[in-house]
Design a protein around this motif. Structure first.
Motif, short mmCIF file in Angstrom:
data_model
loop_
_atom_site.label_atom_id
_atom_site.label_comp_id
_atom_site.label_asym_id
_atom_site.label_seq_id
_atom_site.Cartn_x
_atom_site.Cartn_y
_atom_site.Cartn_z
N GLU A 20 -6.59 -4.21 1.44
CA GLU A 20 -7.47 -4.85 2.42
C GLU A 20 -7.50 -4.03 3.71
OE1 GLU A 20 -7.82 -9.28 3.03
OE2 GLU A 20 -6.76 -8.75 4.88
N VAL A 21 -8.71 -3.79 4.23
CA VAL A 21 -8.85 -3.03 5.47
C VAL A 21 -9.50 -3.84 6.59
CG1 VAL A 21 -8.96 -0.82 4.26
CG2 VAL A 21 -11.09 -2.04 4.80
N ASN A 22 -10.11 -4.96 6.30
CA ASN A 22 -10.85 -5.71 7.32
C ASN A 22 -9.92 -6.59 8.15
OD1 ASN A 22 -10.79 -7.09 4.67
ND2 ASN A 22 -11.76 -8.79 5.76
N ARG A 23 -8.90 -5.97 8.73
CA ARG A 23 -7.89 -6.69 9.51
C ARG A 23 -7.31 -5.76 10.57
NH1 ARG A 23 -2.30 -7.52 6.72
NH2 ARG A 23 -1.64 -6.72 8.72
N LEU A 24 -6.86 -6.34 11.64
CA LEU A 24 -6.12 -5.65 12.68
C LEU A 24 -4.90 -6.50 13.04
CD1 LEU A 24 -9.06 -4.47 15.00
CD2 LEU A 24 -7.62 -3.01 13.56
N VAL A 27 -2.69 -2.69 7.66
CA VAL A 27 -1.58 -3.00 6.75
C VAL A 27 -0.41 -2.05 6.97
CG1 VAL A 27 -0.89 -2.99 4.31
CG2 VAL A 27 -3.07 -4.00 4.98
N TRP A 28 -0.72 -0.77 7.18
CA TRP A 28 0.32 0.25 7.28
C TRP A 28 0.70 0.54 8.73
CZ3 TRP A 28 2.50 1.71 2.81
CH2 TRP A 28 1.75 1.56 1.63
N GLY A 42 5.36 9.38 7.61
CA GLY A 42 4.37 8.77 6.74
C GLY A 42 4.09 7.35 7.17
N ALA A 43 3.94 6.45 6.20
CA ALA A 43 3.56 5.07 6.51
C ALA A 43 4.51 4.09 5.83
CB ALA A 43 2.13 4.81 6.06
N THR A 44 4.77 3.02 6.54
CA THR A 44 5.57 1.93 6.01
C THR A 44 4.87 0.62 6.34
OG1 THR A 44 7.79 0.94 5.94
CG2 THR A 44 6.98 1.69 8.09
N MET A 45 5.49 -0.48 6.01
CA MET A 45 5.00 -1.79 6.41
C MET A 45 6.06 -2.46 7.26
SD MET A 45 3.10 -3.13 2.94
CE MET A 45 1.74 -2.17 2.24
N SER A 452 -6.75 2.11 2.51
CA SER A 452 -6.00 1.50 3.60
C SER A 452 -5.23 2.52 4.41
CB SER A 452 -5.02 0.46 3.03
OG SER A 452 -4.12 1.07 2.11
N TYR A 453 -5.13 3.73 3.91
CA TYR A 453 -4.44 4.82 4.61
C TYR A 453 -4.78 6.11 3.88
CZ TYR A 453 -0.52 7.39 6.83
OH TYR A 453 0.25 8.28 7.55
N ARG A 454 -5.07 7.16 4.61
CA ARG A 454 -5.32 8.46 3.99
C ARG A 454 -4.22 9.42 4.41
NH1 ARG A 454 -10.84 7.65 5.98
NH2 ARG A 454 -12.00 6.53 4.36
N LEU A 455 -3.65 10.10 3.42
CA LEU A 455 -2.54 11.01 3.67
C LEU A 455 -2.74 12.26 2.82
CD1 LEU A 455 1.25 10.15 3.62
CD2 LEU A 455 0.37 11.92 2.12
N ILE A 456 -2.59 13.42 3.43
CA ILE A 456 -2.62 14.69 2.71
C ILE A 456 -1.43 15.53 3.18
CG2 ILE A 456 -3.90 16.80 2.20
CD1 ILE A 456 -6.47 15.25 2.76
N ALA A 457 -0.64 15.99 2.22
CA ALA A 457 0.53 16.82 2.53
C ALA A 457 0.41 18.15 1.79
CB ALA A 457 1.82 16.11 2.14
#
Length: 498
Positions: A20-24, A27-28, A42-45, A452-457
């Motif tokens: 879900e992305v329609n929130r503030l 999520v991450w 990176g990302a956590t919750m 919900s999150y874009r990551l490139i390594a």
């Protein structure tokens, strides 16, 4: 992709889990930590003591959902507060939870539990009820332990061993600085009665229907340094890579097939290529359905829009909207004739069934003959559906597929000019595109399924490139509340480093 397939000569890992992305706030939550000889970012919750997707000095990892069948329902025969099992009645374990409510009195909820999980009913009223169990519901400590170990893993094999032991089910893609890439599924897959399909509740009064433990993670799907030099996961069926089948039903293959095609068509993949793939909205689903629709199109303007459509779900596309109108009409015409139109409309508009399992519906819609067609030919059904779809209201795809980013505490209670909520925006993509862009109602609320999150390594570097549909702060008046949102909308990335 491994180093042989990358422009930098080192593996590149790209991840964009769809939630879900329609929130503030989002999520991450992004994090970057550094020690004397290592780092992790990176990302956590919030509340989880691990970087769930990201990298350390030597290894990067990303995740998507697996659709592992990790939940079952049993039918329980209850009498006098007890349940029947192998000819005898047994006592439930009773758990009482107290819920304290602001400005209201506390409330108590009683749960009745047995070896099958939680009873969905009151056994003190004689009858048959369902009980339900999710395999990861009794876990937690093991997953937390494995998450903490991510800081110190040094190679892809270590990461597969670490992530595979997590109790929740995910598809993990992994790469390391030595040039290795890997894939590992995690999750507790129940050992079931071999005659059980997993689709329906089963008699709980027969012990043969109980779970008999869980399969080891090394029996689940996994890959290490495949010959083609790349690994793709996009919520599809990956059971071919394991010794046991973890799926009952999954998403379709359109997205993974599109990614594979793009990777195959270019010998050396760069970070820029990964960014383009993250934003790709070309539909292989449309490729399959358009030849079916074409013979039934007329000379109208909407028919011409569909004929000229490039099969891309861009926000300004009219052709995408025409296709969707006809596709929805076709779904309703076929399955509504069996379920009833009201039920089919509910499935389309108020649930995630079509959102998740469109590939299974499509197998029927693409068939020349099916019992679902009843006594009608596919050509007759298509003709009705196309004519209905062409007459529906037409808007640009971004106007049809529009969402706002709503503060999860404030909701819509305050005037929009105060700035807690952002948007609306036209969300590009749809169910069958790499960049998913699905919006639907579920449990009387608007939800979404998008990156919900874009990551490139790139493992030749010491940083990652990311974008987040929001920002790192949950405070409306912080400059970091939505400072990354425009990057996310436009497909731009920032550099995250220690």
């Amino acid at each position: 992709v491994n180093g042989d397939r990358s422009a930098s000569g080192c593996p590149i890992l790209a991840n964009d889990p769809h939630l879900e992305v329609n929130r503030l706030p989002a999520v991450w939550y992004e994090i970057a930590l550094e020690s004397d000889d290592n780092f992790i970012m990176g990302a956590t919750m919030p509340g989880i003591s691990a970087v769930l997707i990201g990298r350390n000095k030597n290894v990067s990892w990303g995740a998507t959902y697996t659709f592992m069948d990790a939940m079952d329902y049993w039918m329980e025969d209850c009498k006098g507060g007890k349940y029947l099992k192998d000819g005898k009645h047994h006592v439930f374990t009773i758990r009482e939870e107290r819920i304290e409510r602001k400005k209201n009195g506390e409330q108590f909820v009683t749960f009745y539990e047995n070896e099958h999980g939680v009873l969905l009913g009151n056994p003190n009223k004689d009858g048959r009820y369902l009980s339900v169990s999710w395999s990861a519901s009794t876990g937690g400590a093991q997953s937390l332990k494995q998450g903490l170990l991510l800081t110190e893993i040094n190679n892809t094999k270590d990461a597969m061993n670490c992530l595979g032991r997590l109790e929740m089910s995910f598809n993990w893609v992994i790469a390391d600085t030595a040039g290795n890439i890997g894939y590992q599924m995690s999750g507790l897959l129940p050992k079931r009665n071999k005659n059980y399909s997993g689709f329906t509740p089963i008699p709980g009064w027969e012990s043969d229907n109980d779970w008999s433990g869980f399969y080891s993670f090394d029996q689940l799907p996994q890959l290490y340094n495949p010959e083609n030099g790349y690994i793709v996961t996009a919520n599809e069926d990956l059971s071919e890579y394991g010794s046991v089948n973890p799926h009952t039903i999954t998403m379709g293959n359109y997205r993974s097939d599109r990614i594979k095609a793009l990777l195959t068509n270019k010998q050396k993949i760069s970070v820029a290529d990964m960014k383009k793939m993250h934003m790709d909205v070309y539909s292989l689903q449309a490729e399959l359905f358009l030849p079916l629709f074409e013979p039934h199109l007329d000379d109208s303007a909407n028919s011409q829009l569909l004929r000229n459509w490039d099969k891309k779900y861009t926000a300004d596309s009219l052709g995408a909207s025409v296709f969707e109108n006809i596709y929805h009409a076709y779904l309703t015409e076929v399955f509504g004739a069996v379920f009833g139109e009201e039920v089919m409309t509910h499935l389309l508009e108020e649930t995630g069934y079509i959102t998740d399992f469109y590939g299974n519906f499509d197998r029927i819609l693409l068939s020349e003959h099916s019992s679902w067609f009843l006594d009608r030919s596919r050509a007759d059904i298509l003709n009705i559906s196309v004519q209905q779809g062409l007459k529906m209201e037409l808007k640009k795809w971004g106007e049809h597929n529009e969402l706002s980013f709503t503060n999860i505490l404030v909701g819509d209670q305050l005037p929009r000019f105060i700035g807690f909520n952002k948007g609306p925006i036209g969300l590009q993509g749809n169910r069958a595109t790499i960049h998913q862009g699905q919006i639907y109602r579920n449990n009387n609320r608007i939800t979404s399924f998008a990156p919900s999150y874009r990551l490139i390594a790139d493992l030749s570097e010491k940083h990652i490139e990311t974008s987040l549909p929001g920002g790192p702060s949950d405070r409306r008046f912080s400059k970091l509340y939505t400072n990354d949102l425009q990057n996310w909308i436009e497909g731009n990335y920032k550099t995250l480093k220690t």
